[in-house]
Design a protein around this motif. Structure first.
Motif, PDB file in Angstrom:
ATOM      1  N   LYS A 247       0.835  -1.205   0.000  1.00 53.66           N
ATOM      2  CA  LYS A 247       0.000   0.000   0.000  1.00 53.66           C
ATOM      3  C   LYS A 247       0.874   1.261   0.000  1.00 53.66           C
ATOM      4  O   LYS A 247       0.633   2.211  -0.742  1.00 53.66           O
ATOM      5  N   ASP A 248       1.918   1.240   0.830  1.00 54.61           N
ATOM      6  CA  ASP A 248       2.804   2.412   0.923  1.00 54.61           C
ATOM      7  C   ASP A 248       3.567   2.634  -0.381  1.00 54.61           C
ATOM      8  O   ASP A 248       3.758   3.780  -0.810  1.00 54.61           O
ATOM      9  N   ALA A 249       3.997   1.547  -1.006  1.00 51.57           N
ATOM     10  CA  ALA A 249       4.750   1.695  -2.262  1.00 51.57           C
ATOM     11  C   ALA A 249       3.843   2.193  -3.387  1.00 51.57           C
ATOM     12  O   ALA A 249       4.245   3.024  -4.204  1.00 51.57           O
ATOM     13  N   ILE A 250       2.609   1.705  -3.412  1.00 53.47           N
ATOM     14  CA  ILE A 250       1.676   2.117  -4.469  1.00 53.47           C
ATOM     15  C   ILE A 250       1.286   3.588  -4.297  1.00 53.47           C
ATOM     16  O   ILE A 250       1.343   4.378  -5.245  1.00 53.47           O
ATOM     17  N   SER A 251       0.905   3.964  -3.082  1.00 57.57           N
ATOM     18  CA  SER A 251       0.433   5.342  -2.906  1.00 57.57           C
ATOM     19  C   SER A 251       1.588   6.329  -2.992  1.00 57.57           C
ATOM     20  O   SER A 251       1.458   7.399  -3.621  1.00 57.57           O
ATOM     21  N   GLY A 252       2.738   5.965  -2.420  1.00 55.71           N
ATOM     22  CA  GLY A 252       3.908   6.849  -2.535  1.00 55.71           C
ATOM     23  C   GLY A 252       4.390   6.927  -3.980  1.00 55.71           C
ATOM     24  O   GLY A 252       4.886   7.965  -4.430  1.00 55.71           O
TER      25      GLY A 252
ATOM     26  N   GLU B 196      10.226  -0.367  -9.795  1.00 53.53           N
ATOM     27  CA  GLU B 196      11.410  -0.508  -8.939  1.00 53.53           C
ATOM     28  C   GLU B 196      11.786   0.840  -8.317  1.00 53.53           C
ATOM     29  O   GLU B 196      12.155   0.917  -7.146  1.00 53.53           O
ATOM     30  N   GLU B 197      11.652   1.882  -9.132  1.00 52.61           N
ATOM     31  CA  GLU B 197      11.991   3.222  -8.625  1.00 52.61           C
ATOM     32  C   GLU B 197      10.984   3.680  -7.563  1.00 52.61           C
ATOM     33  O   GLU B 197      11.351   4.318  -6.583  1.00 52.61           O
ATOM     34  N   MET B 198       9.717   3.314  -7.752  1.00 47.11           N
ATOM     35  CA  MET B 198       8.705   3.666  -6.739  1.00 47.11           C
ATOM     36  C   MET B 198       9.050   2.977  -5.406  1.00 47.11           C
ATOM     37  O   MET B 198       8.874   3.548  -4.337  1.00 47.11           O
TER      38      MET B 198
ATOM     39  N   GLY C  29       4.233   4.992   5.410  1.00 57.47           N
ATOM     40  CA  GLY C  29       4.115   5.717   4.150  1.00 57.47           C
ATOM     41  C   GLY C  29       2.943   6.664   4.262  1.00 57.47           C
ATOM     42  O   GLY C  29       2.641   7.129   5.372  1.00 57.47           O
ATOM     43  N   LEU C  30       2.256   6.896   3.151  1.00 57.53           N
ATOM     44  CA  LEU C  30       1.162   7.860   3.183  1.00 57.53           C
ATOM     45  C   LEU C  30      -0.046   7.299   3.920  1.00 57.53           C
ATOM     46  O   LEU C  30      -0.460   6.160   3.691  1.00 57.53           O
ATOM     47  N   LYS C  31      -0.618   8.139   4.787  1.00 52.42           N
ATOM     48  CA  LYS C  31      -1.894   7.796   5.427  1.00 52.42           C
ATOM     49  C   LYS C  31      -3.029   8.312   4.575  1.00 52.42           C
ATOM     50  O   LYS C  31      -4.097   7.731   4.530  1.00 52.42           O
ATOM     51  N   HIS C  32      -2.795   9.474   3.951  1.00 51.21           N
ATOM     52  CA  HIS C  32      -3.816  10.097   3.112  1.00 51.21           C
ATOM     53  C   HIS C  32      -3.168  10.690   1.867  1.00 51.21           C
ATOM     54  O   HIS C  32      -2.104  11.297   1.962  1.00 51.21           O
ATOM     55  N   LEU C  33      -3.832  10.489   0.739  1.00 49.47           N
ATOM     56  CA  LEU C  33      -3.371  11.106  -0.506  1.00 49.47           C
ATOM     57  C   LEU C  33      -4.612  11.610  -1.262  1.00 49.47           C
ATOM     58  O   LEU C  33      -5.179  10.902  -2.092  1.00 49.47           O
TER      59      LEU C  33
END
Ligand code: HEM
Length: 421
Positions: free
Chosen positions: A266-271, A298-300, A410-414
């Protein structure tokens, strides 16, 4: 004898590593890590309520430590927790009631236990799962379109999709989704008030663990009685030297799979999406050339580094970069720092969807290398491959917010505004 505060110089920049709020402030965290890499790459951190530890911030040193898994072991302190948390974990383990997952274990037991689930994460299993993952990716991008033109990408999309993928791999019913979602967030968002159970006390965290136990004990019983073709059955019926795994190891296996593959992805996708929004040139480049998806994913993962740290304990006196480390000292592996190391990455603070090579340490290294790395990559690939060709525009619709935790974050909210076909 382990190192004590009397023995060492203490660079206060390093205190951020033992301060959950610093992880919610990228600029502050990276300023400190950049300073440490340049000035004191092996540094003593003494910031209660955490017990002191050595923090290692250079990529090469982290790899060397992880490679030497006899000298640097995972037990008894596999990750950074306040001293009280360390004590509770030890008491539980001594009493035989503590969670003992792969990340807590050392060889040879670690190797035997890891083997039980490993086939389910290999390329063949990933190919078999891909149809289901693509279907889920489409479901979530459709949902995003339907709830548009604005959403909170974290809570509406990114948090649900990886959990669905893992529940599918385990073979659990979709009805259990809300319960698992809540439990994994309560467990992994431990430092962050938003996801805490109750007051977030040690007792509250224990209650979360007990809920996991109850759920997965019932699952084990049913899969032993009636095996099915899924990871849950492999775990329930796994043997070591001809004997079934202990109940604790079995339940712990489910817990690590359900939790390690969830918030991390989740953190990798949203970030990753946020990085594309912040870097419109890179978004356009990727939309124009989908063959870059592999390097972009990979960069994400490098960019977000969802797992901030793991720890190791020295089994004998040694040295890292000339700094004496005593037997029994804890060593914090600063993955966030390794992934911005100027000695390894050209222009490390530039988000580059074509970066190649990209030898990041976001999945760790060595015998504990992330079991779910191929799964995480596939999930991200499927989601962005579905999303990007359908995306006509995207921008922030509010301030993104990071979670305050020293471990997985990572992100809690985006909040985003977009137009999607
Ligand atoms: C982008 C997403 C992910 C990141 C950044 C990540 C990161 C990590 C890291 C850093 C480790 C420790 C490695 C070490 O100590 O050297 C780890 C271990 C592990 N991960 Fe992941 N992970 C991700 C996704 C997943 C997924 C999808 C699963 C699957 C369910 C998973 C399952 C595991 C397991 C079981 C371990 C323990 C391996 C062991 O100790 O032998 N992870 N992960």
């Amino acid at each position: 004898m382990s190192t004590s505060a009397m023995d060492v110089h203490h660079d206060h920049a390093a205190n951020v590593l033992a301060d959950p709020t610093a992880y919610a402030d990228d600029a502050r965290l990276h300023a400190a890590l950049t300073h440490l890499r340049a000035n004191e790459p092996v540094v003593w951190v003494d910031n209660p309520p955490y017990r002191p530890f050595w923090a290692v911030t250079r990529h090469a040193d982290i790899m060397a430590i992880e490679r030497d898994n006899n000298l640097f072991v995972s037990g008894p302190r596999p990750l950074l927790m306040p001293a009280e948390g360390d004590d509770v974990m030890k008491q539980q383990q001594d009493a035989g009631i503590g969670l003992r997952t792969l990340i807590h274990m050392d060889d040879p037991h670690h190797r035997d236990v890891r083997k039980i689930g490993a086939d389910w994460f290999r390329p063949k299993a990933m190919r078999d799962l891909k149809v289901r993952v693509d279907e889920l990716a489409k479901r979530y991008v459709d949902k995003m379109r339907d709830i548009g033109p604005e959403c909170d990408f974290v809570t509406d999309i990114a948090v649900n999709y990886p959990l669905y993928v893992i529940l599918s791999l385990l073979g659990l019913p979709e009805d259990d989704f809300p319960r698992m979602l809540k439990l994994t967030q309560e467990m992994f968002g431990g430092d962050d008030t938003e996801h805490k159970r109750g007051e977030g006390s040690t007792e509250d965290l224990l209650a979360v663990l007990m809920d996991f136990f109850a759920y997965f004990s019932a699952l084990t019983a049913s899969r032993r009685e009636q095996p099915t073709d899924d990871l849950a059955s492999a775990i329930a019926n796994g043997t070591i030297n001809g004997e079934p795994m202990s109940d604790m190891d079995t339940v712990s296996y489910y817990v690590i799979v359900a939790s390690a593959g969830h918030d991390t992805t989740k953190d990798a996708i949203s970030g990753g999406l946020r990085a594309l929004i912040d870097n419109p040139d890179q978004l356009a480049r990727l939309q124009n050339d989908p063959s870059l998806m592999g390097t972009a994913v990979e960069e994400m993962i490098r960019w977000t580094t969802p797992v901030k740290e793991f720890m190791r304990t020295a089994t004998a006196a040694t040295e890292i970069r000339g700094v004496p480390i005593a037997e029994g000292d804890s060593v914090y592996l600063a993955y966030v720092s390794a992934n911005r190391d100027e000695e390894v990455f050209t222009d490390p603070f530039h988000f580059d969807v074509g970066r190649d090579p990209n030898k990041h340490l976001a999945f760790g290294y060595g015998v504990h290398f992330c079991l779910g790395a191929a799964l995480a990559r596939m999930e991200m690939n499927s989601l962005f491959t579905e999303l990007l060709p359908r995306l006509d525009s995207i921008e922030l619709a509010g301030e993104p917010e990071l979670s305050a935790t020293t471990f997985v974050g990572g992100l809690k909210h985006l909040p985003i505004r977009y137009s999607l076909r």
